[in-house]
Design a protein around this motif. Sequence first.
Motif, PDB file in Angstrom:
ATOM      1  N   GLU A 140      -0.439  -2.306 -74.595  1.00 24.04           N
ATOM      2  CA  GLU A 140       0.185  -2.681 -73.314  1.00 24.04           C
ATOM      3  C   GLU A 140      -0.215  -1.755 -72.177  1.00 24.04           C
ATOM      4  N   ASN A 141      -0.677  -0.559 -72.530  1.00 20.39           N
ATOM      5  CA  ASN A 141      -0.999   0.420 -71.495  1.00 20.39           C
ATOM      6  C   ASN A 141      -2.499   0.587 -71.306  1.00 20.39           C
ATOM      7  N   ASP A 154       0.061   3.711 -67.244  1.00 19.52           N
ATOM      8  CA  ASP A 154       1.445   3.990 -67.642  1.00 19.52           C
ATOM      9  C   ASP A 154       1.645   5.419 -68.170  1.00 19.52           C
TER      10      ASP A 154
HETATM   11 MG    MG Z   1       3.668   0.150 -70.350  1.00 15.94          MG
END
Ligand code: MG
Length: 516
Positions: A140-141, A154
């Motif tokens: 996700e990052n 992030d």
């Molecule tokens: Mg994130």
Amino acid sequence: MNWDSEPLPDVTFHVGRLLGRGSFAKVYLCGSSNSFAVKFVHKENARALAGLNSKAIKNEGLFQKFCSNHRNILSCGYTGEDERWIWFVLDVAGGGDLFNFIEADVGVHMDVAHMFFKQLVGAVEYIHSKGIAHRDIKPENILLDINGNLLLSDFGLATIFRRHGRTKKSSTVCGSAPYVAPEIIAQNGSYELEPVDIWSCGIILFALLTGCTPWGFPGDRDVCYRQYITRAKHPEFLQKAYPWKNIDKEPLSLIVRMLEEDPRKRIKISGIRAHPWFMRKNPLLDVDGSCPSPIKVAEKLLGTLHIDLPGRKTQRPFGRNNLFRPLAVDKSNIMSCSQPTELKARQSSMHAQSQPNFESDNSGEGAFRIDDLAVLQFSQKAKVTNELVTITQKARKFDDLLPRDTLNRFFVHVSMEMLKSYLQGFLLQKGIRQIMENSEEQEHFVFDISLKDRRKCPLSGKVTCSRPQDRSDAFWKYDELIIVKFDRIKGDPLEWRHVFKEAARACVDIICTGDD
Ligand code: MG
Ligand code: ATP
């Protein structure tokens, strides 16, 4: 608390569409020409959910800014604050989330994995040289720039581990279980920070090459992890076990060195750089570590996004019509044009380019095509290879092939009611919690779904079923055509893709494919 309905702060710039969100942050495309992104962190929610005070939230922006001077790190500029929100101005990751383009349980081509891994290690080496550890390296990052280069983002869990030559350890338990190093959850006191990032990079390399994670969490109670610890001592066992057996010997030997349980024995970045697999030649990479041909990378990624539909009957709803038209002008292309005139020019030039390649259907009534690359992923492999050659020749940019939006969508040609029953049947059978959003319109429905993924981590998103927007297109003569879109809100993109694949397979009899 319900922070979703809270108005954003009164900022001087234009706030555009939502790019993504976390548990207490939302990221929007901003500026009059959508030239930057802004992450708005909701203070009260960050405090309630993660115990973060304003100083801790602001550190995210500070650390990211401090590390911004590297091509593989999402750069952060200005930070602002009011009584409810703290916000950071970020570069736009124009290529979207890398793991949106990785086939679940398959992974990517070796050269692509090597390229992204090298860029990730470069980014991590850089932040470590600045005394910062990331502590939350997970799909996700990991985002992409407009040319398909990796961007680490992030810095919400980042911390300083070296300052004025003095190194400190940490004892904070944080991160996402499948990606986290064993010493973080072992709670044997404090842990060193550089090795935990190296561990997560090892899991990312594994995920790039296999399309899944090796275990739910690195502890004794996890069977897969226990088996790994035994087998890692005897690589011949590891090479026989799924999915490890899908990884070639050389990258496997590097992964095993990165996933060394004892952080003192774990390979260091200098060791990774000296590993033969890391040093191998890669046609996708320039000597300076950038990607000289984004289209080649996009082509390879698109080539591996493929979903078999076993049990598909030969009789299709549309007979022999071609559902796929090369180099589509889709919504995401349209949004990236700043001027209406530019958009018009681009649309007409793209249509002019793609028109001669249409497979003509002389039956008149049957001329039916969907301008959507997502359709290609359901075609037979041989057809995909042929189509890709044509599309790639026409593509000019990375996002001509891979628009930043997810390809987790398919088309069906049945009534809304029938589609609803297919999807509800699937969700029920899988035990997936669903809330049907009330819609007055008959032509549209949305399921909010949440579940625990295969690694027992929370996963949530929206399944939207609607009529395609662009009524001008040829397929509009088929009133019943519906687009089914799976948008992830939270959780691992690989696991989300896995759910999407299962749903597509559950709709095998009604789905429109590029072979129709
Ligand atoms: Mg994130
Ligand atoms: P939380 O910690 O509250 O769960 P988060 O810190 O994980 O939130 P981010 O990872 O920074 O939030 O952003 C969430 C999502 O927003 C990303 O996974 C990505 O899809 C999207 N996103 C973030 N920054 C950008 C950007 N600069 N450009 C494009 N998309 C972005």
